[in-house]
Design a protein around this motif. Structure first.
Motif, short mmCIF file in Angstrom:
data_model
loop_
_atom_site.label_atom_id
_atom_site.label_comp_id
_atom_site.label_asym_id
_atom_site.label_seq_id
_atom_site.Cartn_x
_atom_site.Cartn_y
_atom_site.Cartn_z
N GLY A 1 0.66 -1.33 -0.18
CA GLY A 1 0.15 0.02 -0.07
C GLY A 1 0.83 1.40 0.21
O GLY A 1 0.40 2.16 -0.67
N PHE A 2 1.89 1.33 0.85
CA PHE A 2 2.81 2.28 0.84
C PHE A 2 3.43 2.68 -0.36
O PHE A 2 3.54 3.72 -0.97
CB PHE A 2 3.75 1.94 2.06
CG PHE A 2 4.87 3.09 2.38
CD1 PHE A 2 4.44 4.26 3.08
CD2 PHE A 2 5.99 3.34 1.61
CE1 PHE A 2 5.18 5.21 3.54
CE2 PHE A 2 7.04 4.25 1.90
CZ PHE A 2 6.47 5.48 2.98
N ARG A 3 3.89 1.61 -1.00
CA ARG A 3 4.77 1.60 -2.37
C ARG A 3 3.81 2.20 -3.49
O ARG A 3 4.02 2.79 -4.38
CB ARG A 3 5.31 0.44 -2.91
CG ARG A 3 6.66 0.25 -1.94
CD ARG A 3 7.16 -1.35 -2.03
NE ARG A 3 8.36 -1.31 -1.39
CZ ARG A 3 8.34 -1.38 -0.11
NH1 ARG A 3 7.41 -1.12 0.79
NH2 ARG A 3 9.84 -1.37 0.70
N GLU A 4 2.37 1.60 -3.48
CA GLU A 4 1.42 2.29 -4.38
C GLU A 4 1.56 3.53 -4.52
O GLU A 4 1.13 4.12 -5.53
CB GLU A 4 0.14 1.49 -4.07
CG GLU A 4 -1.11 1.67 -5.19
CD GLU A 4 -2.39 1.25 -4.26
OE1 GLU A 4 -2.55 0.27 -3.80
OE2 GLU A 4 -3.20 2.26 -4.49
N ILE A 5 1.27 4.19 -3.56
CA ILE A 5 1.42 5.66 -3.43
C ILE A 5 2.71 6.61 -3.60
O ILE A 5 2.47 7.25 -4.61
CB ILE A 5 0.57 6.15 -2.11
CG1 ILE A 5 -0.56 5.57 -1.82
CG2 ILE A 5 0.39 7.48 -2.28
CD1 ILE A 5 -1.84 5.91 -2.61
#
Ligand code: AHR
Length: 348
Positions: A191-195
């Motif tokens: 989730g962190f990387r997606e953003i």
């Protein structure tokens, strides 16, 4: 004389018949009463395997489940796996032998549950997965209740993207992760990387496993901050990893974050004037206090209070009802920009 004897015989027969009738009526009445009286409800037995007590968050999670079980009159057979999957497998097998009504467990890692789930299925015992997800065919368990780890990671990253909206970059991120191969680490990381991947100025320069432990957070801090103490005894606030300046610490839980702050204190580095953005997950009282005192920038809530929702699901599956595949708990975000006077005590 013969007449007298006959009278006695008739009288005895009458007494015997009346007694028999009374006795039979009594038996009949009692049998009937048993059939009509509502059967006393059997107390449900839940076998629950917890992974341990690695964090304050985890302790609250266990408490919440015990409290809710008591409120719902559900008996718990509890096992603390002391951070070992093999202990969880043993515990689940013992719940099957005991023939509990429902099994719930927090899977320490994602893989390796197929056989034991098959055994529970063969024994007709429904299984609910709690807090962390598993990689297994959906038909092997009734459903999942817990947090949305991907969304937690996204929330941490959204805060960062907004915070750095006027920063030119690069923005170097040092990530402290938790238990390897656990779904919660994978979810938060993705989730962190997606953003952050939407802007190339954000770079994760290193990920270090801190096992969700405060002691490991302290060790990681000590490793990074050792070079911040100068020869003359003064400290410098800029921290480096492999000669690269660290702009952001993204820590996957409060225990590790608080351990990192312990290390800063030991190295006489004041987190307030420190210049590095620190983002944490969980929202334990101690980390909210650190946020209020300017030592942290953002704390993403991970809600440990699964108890009540879990017990409702336990009752449903025990009745043979289908439950949702996924039930997420409510969660929010706390940041340095909040009105702190609105914060309620966290309770853990
Ligand atoms: O699985 C939830 C995580 O495990 C929490 O963030 C952490 O504190 C706990 O140990």
């Amino acid at each position: 004389m013969k007449g007298k004897i006959n009278k006695i015989k008739i009288l005895s027969l009458a007494v015997f018949s009346v007694t028999a009738i009374i006795l039979l009526s009594f038996i009949f009445y009692n049998n009937n009463k048993k059939k009509q009286a509502p059967a006393a409800e059997k107390k449900l037995i839940l076998g629950f395997s917890q992974i341990g007590s690695e964090s304050v968050w985890r302790t609250r999670n266990t408490q919440s489940i015990f409290e809710a079980a008591a409120e719902n009159d559900i008996q718990i057979l509890f096992d603390d796996a002391q951070q070992k999957q093999e202990n969880q497998l043993k515990a689940i097998r013992s719940f099957i032998v005991y023939q509990v009504d429902v099994i719930a467990f927090v899977p320490i890692v994602e893989d390796g549950w197929d056989n034991v789930l098959q055994e529970a299925k063969d024994a007709g015992i429904p299984v609910i997965v709690v807090d962390r997800k598993i990689k297994a065919n959906q038909s092997m368990y009734a459903g999942f209740i817990g947090e949305n780890g991907v969304e937690e990671g996204r929330r941490a990253a959204r805060y960062l993207v907004n915070k750095c909206r006027n920063t030119e970059g690069p923005v170097n991120i040092f990530e402290i992760t938790g238990t390897e191969n656990s779904s919660i680490v994978d979810d938060r990381a993705s989730g962190f990387r997606e953003i952050i991947n939407t802007d190339s100025k954000f770079r994760i320069i290193h990920s270090e496993n801190g096992d969700f432990l405060r002691s490991r957070g302290r060790e990681i801090g000590d490793m990074l901050l050792a070079s911040n103490v100068l020869e003359n005894g003064n400290t410098t606030n800029t921290i480096y990893y492999n000669k690269q300046k660290i702009d952001v610490i993204f820590s996957h839980n409060d225990s590790m974050t608080l351990g990192f702050l312990d290390s800063m204190e030991a190295h006489k580095i004041n987190p307030k004037g420190y210049g590095t953005i620190i983002i944490s997950i969980d929202a334990e009282q101690e980390s909210i206090d650190a946020l209020v005192n300017g030592k942290l920038n953002c704390v993403v809530e991970c809600n440990p209070n699964h108890g009540q929702m879990l017990m409702q699901l336990v009752k449903q599956v025990a009745k043979g009802e289908t439950i949702p595949r996924i039930t997420y708990n409510f969660e929010t975000v706390f940041t340095e920009d909040d009105n702190f006077s609105k914060y309620d005590p966290r309770g853990y």
